[in-house]
Scaffold this motif. Structure first.
Motif, PDB file in Angstrom:
ATOM      1  N   MET A   1       0.842  -1.182   0.000  1.00  0.00           N
ATOM      2  CA  MET A   1       0.000   0.000   0.000  1.00  0.00           C
ATOM      3  C   MET A   1       0.883   1.239   0.000  1.00  0.00           C
ATOM      4  SD  MET A   1      -2.530   1.318   3.019  1.00  0.00           S
ATOM      5  CE  MET A   1      -3.822   2.426   2.611  1.00  0.00           C
ATOM      6  N   GLN A   2       0.701   2.078  -0.977  1.00  0.00           N
ATOM      7  CA  GLN A   2       1.413   3.347  -1.055  1.00  0.00           C
ATOM      8  C   GLN A   2       0.513   4.435  -0.491  1.00  0.00           C
ATOM      9  OE1 GLN A   2       4.505   3.916  -1.833  1.00  0.00           O
ATOM     10  NE2 GLN A   2       4.378   6.109  -1.709  1.00  0.00           N
ATOM     11  N   LEU A   3       0.959   5.096   0.550  1.00  0.00           N
ATOM     12  CA  LEU A   3       0.169   6.159   1.170  1.00  0.00           C
ATOM     13  C   LEU A   3       0.279   7.420   0.338  1.00  0.00           C
ATOM     14  CD1 LEU A   3       1.262   5.630   4.852  1.00  0.00           C
ATOM     15  CD2 LEU A   3      -0.750   4.722   3.731  1.00  0.00           C
ATOM     16  N   LYS A   4      -0.876   8.028   0.042  1.00  0.00           N
ATOM     17  CA  LYS A   4      -0.870   9.216  -0.795  1.00  0.00           C
ATOM     18  C   LYS A   4      -1.622  10.391  -0.188  1.00  0.00           C
ATOM     19  CE  LYS A   4      -0.346   6.582  -4.988  1.00  0.00           C
ATOM     20  NZ  LYS A   4      -0.861   6.190  -6.267  1.00  0.00           N
ATOM     21  N   THR A   5      -2.508  10.125   0.748  1.00  0.00           N
ATOM     22  CA  THR A   5      -3.333  11.202   1.284  1.00  0.00           C
ATOM     23  C   THR A   5      -3.158  11.312   2.793  1.00  0.00           C
ATOM     24  OG1 THR A   5      -5.261   9.806   1.741  1.00  0.00           O
ATOM     25  CG2 THR A   5      -5.094  10.751  -0.492  1.00  0.00           C
ATOM     26  N   ILE A   6      -3.516  12.468   3.309  1.00  0.00           N
ATOM     27  CA  ILE A   6      -3.459  12.694   4.752  1.00  0.00           C
ATOM     28  C   ILE A   6      -4.407  11.734   5.469  1.00  0.00           C
ATOM     29  CG2 ILE A   6      -5.177  14.545   4.824  1.00  0.00           C
ATOM     30  CD1 ILE A   6      -1.983  14.696   6.826  1.00  0.00           C
ATOM     31  N   LYS A   7      -5.530  11.411   4.845  1.00  0.00           N
ATOM     32  CA  LYS A   7      -6.487  10.476   5.449  1.00  0.00           C
ATOM     33  C   LYS A   7      -5.861   9.095   5.595  1.00  0.00           C
ATOM     34  CE  LYS A   7     -11.006   8.400   4.900  1.00  0.00           C
ATOM     35  NZ  LYS A   7     -12.127   8.122   4.048  1.00  0.00           N
ATOM     36  N   GLN A   8      -5.157   8.624   4.567  1.00  0.00           N
ATOM     37  CA  GLN A   8      -4.498   7.318   4.647  1.00  0.00           C
ATOM     38  C   GLN A   8      -3.417   7.321   5.727  1.00  0.00           C
ATOM     39  OE1 GLN A   8      -3.261   7.060   0.533  1.00  0.00           O
ATOM     40  NE2 GLN A   8      -4.742   5.428   0.136  1.00  0.00           N
ATOM     41  N   ALA A   9      -2.641   8.400   5.771  1.00  0.00           N
ATOM     42  CA  ALA A   9      -1.594   8.510   6.786  1.00  0.00           C
ATOM     43  C   ALA A   9      -2.205   8.487   8.184  1.00  0.00           C
ATOM     44  CB  ALA A   9      -0.778   9.788   6.573  1.00  0.00           C
TER      45      ALA A   9
ATOM     46  N   THR B   1      -5.756 -10.526  18.572  1.00  0.00           N
ATOM     47  CA  THR B   1      -4.401 -10.735  18.059  1.00  0.00           C
ATOM     48  C   THR B   1      -4.431 -10.967  16.553  1.00  0.00           C
ATOM     49  OG1 THR B   1      -3.819 -11.750  20.180  1.00  0.00           O
ATOM     50  CG2 THR B   1      -2.280 -12.071  18.350  1.00  0.00           C
ATOM     51  N   SER B   2      -5.289 -11.869  16.106  1.00  0.00           N
ATOM     52  CA  SER B   2      -5.385 -12.174  14.679  1.00  0.00           C
ATOM     53  C   SER B   2      -5.844 -10.974  13.869  1.00  0.00           C
ATOM     54  CB  SER B   2      -6.342 -13.353  14.450  1.00  0.00           C
ATOM     55  OG  SER B   2      -5.806 -14.522  15.000  1.00  0.00           O
ATOM     56  N   ASN B   3      -6.805 -10.219  14.412  1.00  0.00           N
ATOM     57  CA  ASN B   3      -7.310  -9.032  13.726  1.00  0.00           C
ATOM     58  C   ASN B   3      -6.196  -8.014  13.486  1.00  0.00           C
ATOM     59  OD1 ASN B   3      -9.225  -7.164  12.643  1.00  0.00           O
ATOM     60  ND2 ASN B   3      -9.393  -6.201  14.643  1.00  0.00           N
ATOM     61  N   PHE B   4      -5.438  -7.714  14.524  1.00  0.00           N
ATOM     62  CA  PHE B   4      -4.368  -6.727  14.375  1.00  0.00           C
ATOM     63  C   PHE B   4      -3.224  -7.254  13.524  1.00  0.00           C
ATOM     64  CE2 PHE B   4      -6.704  -4.478  17.566  1.00  0.00           C
ATOM     65  CZ  PHE B   4      -6.476  -3.150  17.228  1.00  0.00           C
ATOM     66  N   LEU B   5      -2.896  -8.529  13.652  1.00  0.00           N
ATOM     67  CA  LEU B   5      -1.865  -9.100  12.786  1.00  0.00           C
ATOM     68  C   LEU B   5      -2.288  -9.020  11.320  1.00  0.00           C
ATOM     69  CD1 LEU B   5      -0.713 -12.172  14.871  1.00  0.00           C
ATOM     70  CD2 LEU B   5       0.728 -10.254  14.148  1.00  0.00           C
ATOM     71  N   GLY B   6      -3.575  -9.241  11.055  1.00  0.00           N
ATOM     72  CA  GLY B   6      -4.082  -9.132   9.687  1.00  0.00           C
ATOM     73  C   GLY B   6      -3.932  -7.725   9.134  1.00  0.00           C
ATOM     74  N   LYS B   7      -4.243  -6.733   9.952  1.00  0.00           N
ATOM     75  CA  LYS B   7      -4.107  -5.334   9.516  1.00  0.00           C
ATOM     76  C   LYS B   7      -2.639  -4.977   9.274  1.00  0.00           C
ATOM     77  CE  LYS B   7      -8.294  -3.774  11.839  1.00  0.00           C
ATOM     78  NZ  LYS B   7      -8.870  -2.943  12.907  1.00  0.00           N
ATOM     79  N   LEU B   8      -1.770  -5.422  10.157  1.00  0.00           N
ATOM     80  CA  LEU B   8      -0.342  -5.156   9.999  1.00  0.00           C
ATOM     81  C   LEU B   8       0.226  -5.910   8.800  1.00  0.00           C
ATOM     82  CD1 LEU B   8       0.644  -5.326  13.775  1.00  0.00           C
ATOM     83  CD2 LEU B   8       0.492  -3.261  12.360  1.00  0.00           C
ATOM     84  N   ARG B   9      -0.311  -7.082   8.571  1.00  0.00           N
ATOM     85  CA  ARG B   9       0.101  -7.896   7.421  1.00  0.00           C
ATOM     86  C   ARG B   9      -0.315  -7.235   6.111  1.00  0.00           C
ATOM     87  NH1 ARG B   9      -1.523 -14.245   7.291  1.00  0.00           N
ATOM     88  NH2 ARG B   9      -2.126 -14.197   5.120  1.00  0.00           N
ATOM     89  N   ASN B  10      -1.520  -6.661   6.075  1.00  0.00           N
ATOM     90  CA  ASN B  10      -1.993  -5.965   4.874  1.00  0.00           C
ATOM     91  C   ASN B  10      -1.090  -4.798   4.507  1.00  0.00           C
ATOM     92  OD1 ASN B  10      -4.152  -7.661   4.435  1.00  0.00           O
ATOM     93  ND2 ASN B  10      -5.610  -6.361   5.511  1.00  0.00           N
ATOM     94  N   LEU B  11      -0.515  -4.163   5.514  1.00  0.00           N
ATOM     95  CA  LEU B  11       0.408  -3.054   5.286  1.00  0.00           C
ATOM     96  C   LEU B  11       1.844  -3.540   5.066  1.00  0.00           C
ATOM     97  CD1 LEU B  11      -0.920  -0.601   7.999  1.00  0.00           C
ATOM     98  CD2 LEU B  11      -1.081  -0.298   5.521  1.00  0.00           C
ATOM     99  N   GLU B  12       2.039  -4.841   5.173  1.00  0.00           N
ATOM    100  CA  GLU B  12       3.343  -5.495   5.021  1.00  0.00           C
ATOM    101  C   GLU B  12       4.328  -5.101   6.120  1.00  0.00           C
ATOM    102  OE1 GLU B  12       4.504  -4.595   1.017  1.00  0.00           O
ATOM    103  OE2 GLU B  12       2.928  -5.848   0.168  1.00  0.00           O
ATOM    104  N   ILE B  13       3.790  -4.675   7.261  1.00  0.00           N
ATOM    105  CA  ILE B  13       4.620  -4.336   8.414  1.00  0.00           C
ATOM    106  C   ILE B  13       5.078  -5.612   9.114  1.00  0.00           C
ATOM    107  CG2 ILE B  13       4.603  -3.219  10.688  1.00  0.00           C
ATOM    108  CD1 ILE B  13       2.718  -1.115   9.440  1.00  0.00           C
ATOM    109  N   VAL B  14       4.267  -6.641   9.016  1.00  0.00           N
ATOM    110  CA  VAL B  14       4.686  -7.958   9.479  1.00  0.00           C
ATOM    111  C   VAL B  14       4.688  -8.898   8.283  1.00  0.00           C
ATOM    112  CG1 VAL B  14       3.924  -7.690  11.876  1.00  0.00           C
ATOM    113  CG2 VAL B  14       2.353  -8.672  10.215  1.00  0.00           C
ATOM    114  N   THR B  15       5.647  -9.783   8.273  1.00  0.00           N
ATOM    115  CA  THR B  15       5.700 -10.819   7.250  1.00  0.00           C
ATOM    116  C   THR B  15       5.280 -12.124   7.914  1.00  0.00           C
ATOM    117  OG1 THR B  15       8.032 -11.252   7.716  1.00  0.00           O
ATOM    118  CG2 THR B  15       7.527  -9.657   5.963  1.00  0.00           C
ATOM    119  N   PHE B  16       4.989 -13.106   7.103  1.00  0.00           N
ATOM    120  CA  PHE B  16       4.547 -14.374   7.665  1.00  0.00           C
ATOM    121  C   PHE B  16       5.066 -15.542   6.844  1.00  0.00           C
ATOM    122  CE2 PHE B  16       1.533 -13.365   4.434  1.00  0.00           C
ATOM    123  CZ  PHE B  16       1.105 -14.579   3.922  1.00  0.00           C
ATOM    124  N   ARG B  17       5.102 -16.669   7.520  1.00  0.00           N
ATOM    125  CA  ARG B  17       5.399 -17.939   6.840  1.00  0.00           C
ATOM    126  C   ARG B  17       4.510 -18.999   7.456  1.00  0.00           C
ATOM    127  NH1 ARG B  17       8.266 -21.646   9.714  1.00  0.00           N
ATOM    128  NH2 ARG B  17       9.255 -20.871  11.606  1.00  0.00           N
TER     129      ARG B  17
END
Length: 95
Positions: free
Chosen positions: A1-9, A50-66
């Motif tokens: 996800m590339q942040l482009k707007t103040i709302k996204q930030a 835990t799963s909900n927040f990991l999913g959100k962080l994963r969508n932003l690629e802040i956490v990786t998974f295997r």
């Protein structure tokens, strides 16, 4: 996800400033490659939270998974986190 707007930030910064996100990111910084069960047990969080927040962080690629069988192991992607924070600061400066 590339942040482009103040709302996204704003949305990303709000996510990163929540107690669960801060706790998960701090834990993964110290203890890389942990499964949901390890994270939720150590942080005393419900599995769904835990799963909900990991999913959100994963969508932003802040956490990786295997995946290893039925388990998913998470790690902190510090480069991506730094990139997102830098991107947010640039958006805020332009506003």
């Amino acid at each position: 996800m590339q942040l482009k707007t103040i709302k996204q930030a704003k949305e990303v910064l709000q996510l990163l400033s929540t107690k669960p996100s801060v706790a998960i990111l701090g834990y993964l910084k110290k203890h890389n490659d942990k499964c949901v069960t390890d994270i939720m047990t150590k942080l005393k969080m419900q599995q769904s939270v835990t799963s909900n927040f990991l999913g959100k962080l994963r969508n932003l690629e802040i956490v990786t998974f295997r995946r290893d069988g039925k388990f998913i192991y998470y790690s902190l992607n510090e480069d991506r986190l730094n990139e997102i924070l830098y991107n947010c600061s640039q958006i805020i400066k332009k506003s």
